[in-house]
Motif scaffolding. Structure first.
Motif, mmCIF file in Angstrom:
data_model
loop_
_atom_site.group_PDB
_atom_site.id
_atom_site.type_symbol
_atom_site.label_atom_id
_atom_site.label_comp_id
_atom_site.label_asym_id
_atom_site.label_seq_id
_atom_site.Cartn_x
_atom_site.Cartn_y
_atom_site.Cartn_z
ATOM 1 N N HIS A 55 -27.868 -40.136 5.348
ATOM 2 C CA HIS A 55 -28.663 -39.261 5.520
ATOM 3 C C HIS A 55 -30.315 -39.605 5.393
ATOM 4 O O HIS A 55 -30.819 -40.388 5.843
ATOM 5 C CB HIS A 55 -28.255 -37.576 5.411
ATOM 6 N N GLN A 56 -29.917 -40.121 3.957
ATOM 7 C CA GLN A 56 -30.932 -41.010 2.981
ATOM 8 C C GLN A 56 -31.436 -42.138 3.474
ATOM 9 O O GLN A 56 -32.395 -42.403 3.713
ATOM 10 C CB GLN A 56 -30.884 -40.969 1.252
ATOM 11 N N CYS A 57 -30.288 -43.375 4.154
ATOM 12 C CA CYS A 57 -30.716 -44.558 4.354
ATOM 13 C C CYS A 57 -30.799 -44.792 5.779
ATOM 14 O O CYS A 57 -31.676 -45.148 6.059
ATOM 15 C CB CYS A 57 -29.144 -45.117 3.906
ATOM 16 N N ALA A 58 -30.851 -43.588 6.337
ATOM 17 C CA ALA A 58 -31.095 -43.869 7.931
ATOM 18 C C ALA A 58 -32.367 -43.291 8.085
ATOM 19 O O ALA A 58 -32.602 -43.633 9.388
ATOM 20 C CB ALA A 58 -29.839 -42.141 8.473
ATOM 21 N N GLN A 59 -32.739 -42.511 7.605
ATOM 22 C CA GLN A 59 -34.771 -42.292 7.337
ATOM 23 C C GLN A 59 -34.846 -41.757 8.984
ATOM 24 O O GLN A 59 -35.960 -42.828 8.967
ATOM 25 C CB GLN A 59 -35.207 -43.611 6.730
ATOM 26 N N GLY A 60 -34.156 -40.854 9.817
ATOM 27 C CA GLY A 60 -34.503 -40.424 10.677
ATOM 28 C C GLY A 60 -34.393 -41.606 11.955
ATOM 29 O O GLY A 60 -34.525 -41.500 13.135
#
Length: 244
Positions: free
Chosen positions: A168-173
């Motif tokens: 989720h952190q890596c996806a950055q939205g």
């Protein structure tokens, strides 16, 4: 504020109806859930096309791993065509190299065919075999996937919550991370406290024993799972409670 998205994985028409009645927002349509889900049959595709909520169909032409040959790829491209022709909203894709990393070449061909048909795309739990979470998220984003379904490289999402949070952190939205495997009312709050997810995946199924004679002849697995409407409703309530 709308509640989190609940995707229910189903492999037959009664389960499809139970998922819709129970409050699912989206369907993942498969066959052979006991094998992890294969491409659904033409008849089930046609029935699901009349669903009032979006339906994404699995594209997986055989059981086994996700290392696909050129011949497998040709079948998968034809399956994407058939899913589009049936009128569904999207496809669920995955492909691996022998070391578990994403087969970006195969995925690129499949995703391009899906885009040509204006189909949405989900990267399935082939992601849970990758050796590097950040690298795989970058690849999925570059390929244009809408979301990644993951258990955090664990058998159950609650046990892989650290990797889910990292994804989720890596996806950055740029794309959604959707938790799946063992998603039930008693674990969603614990997962959400570590990873602020908006999409969740479950089967909400119950096991039904199969004929001993059919099992002995190799016609079926000992049990078959089907979606139960009350289980979907319970999970829907638990997810809605997260945003209150």
């Amino acid at each position: 504020m709308p509640g989190p998205v609940l995707e229910i994985c189903v492999a037959d028409n009664p389960s499809l109806e139970a998922a819709i009645t129970g409050g699912a927002n989206r369907i993942e349509l498969c066959s052979a859930l006991e094998l992890g889900g294969l491409t659904p049959t033409p008849g089930l595709l046609r029935v699901a096309a009349s669903s009032p909520i979006p339906v994404y169909a699995m594209v997986r032409p055989r059981s086994g791993d996700f290392v696909f040959s050129e011949a497998d790829r040709a079948v998968m491209l034809a399956e994407i065509d058939a899913i589009a022709e049936a009128g569904l909203a999207g496809v669920v894709l995955g492909a691996s190299l022998p070391d578990g990393s994403l087969d970006t070449e195969t995925l690129g061909h499949l995703a391009e065919r899906a885009r040509a048909h204006q189909l949405g795309t989900t990267l399935h739990r082939a992601f849970d075999l990758v050796p590097d979470i950040a690298e795989a998220v970058e690849a999925a984003s570059a390929l244009g996937f809408e979301r990644i379904l993951t258990s955090g490289r664990a058998a159950r999402a609650i046990d892989g919550v650290g990797d889910i949070a990292l994804a989720h952190q890596c996806a950055q939205g740029r794309l959604a991370i959707m938790a799946g495997s063992g998603i039930a009312p008693d674990v969603v709050r614990a997962i959400r406290s570590r990873a602020p997810l908006d999409e969740w995946h479950a089967s909400c199924g119950t096991s039904q024993p199969q004929s001993a004679a059919a099992v002995s002849l190799g016609f079926t697995a000992p049990e078959r799972r089907s979606t139960e409407v009350e289980s979907v409703k319970a999970l829907r309530r638990a997810l809605d409670a997260l945003v209150r």
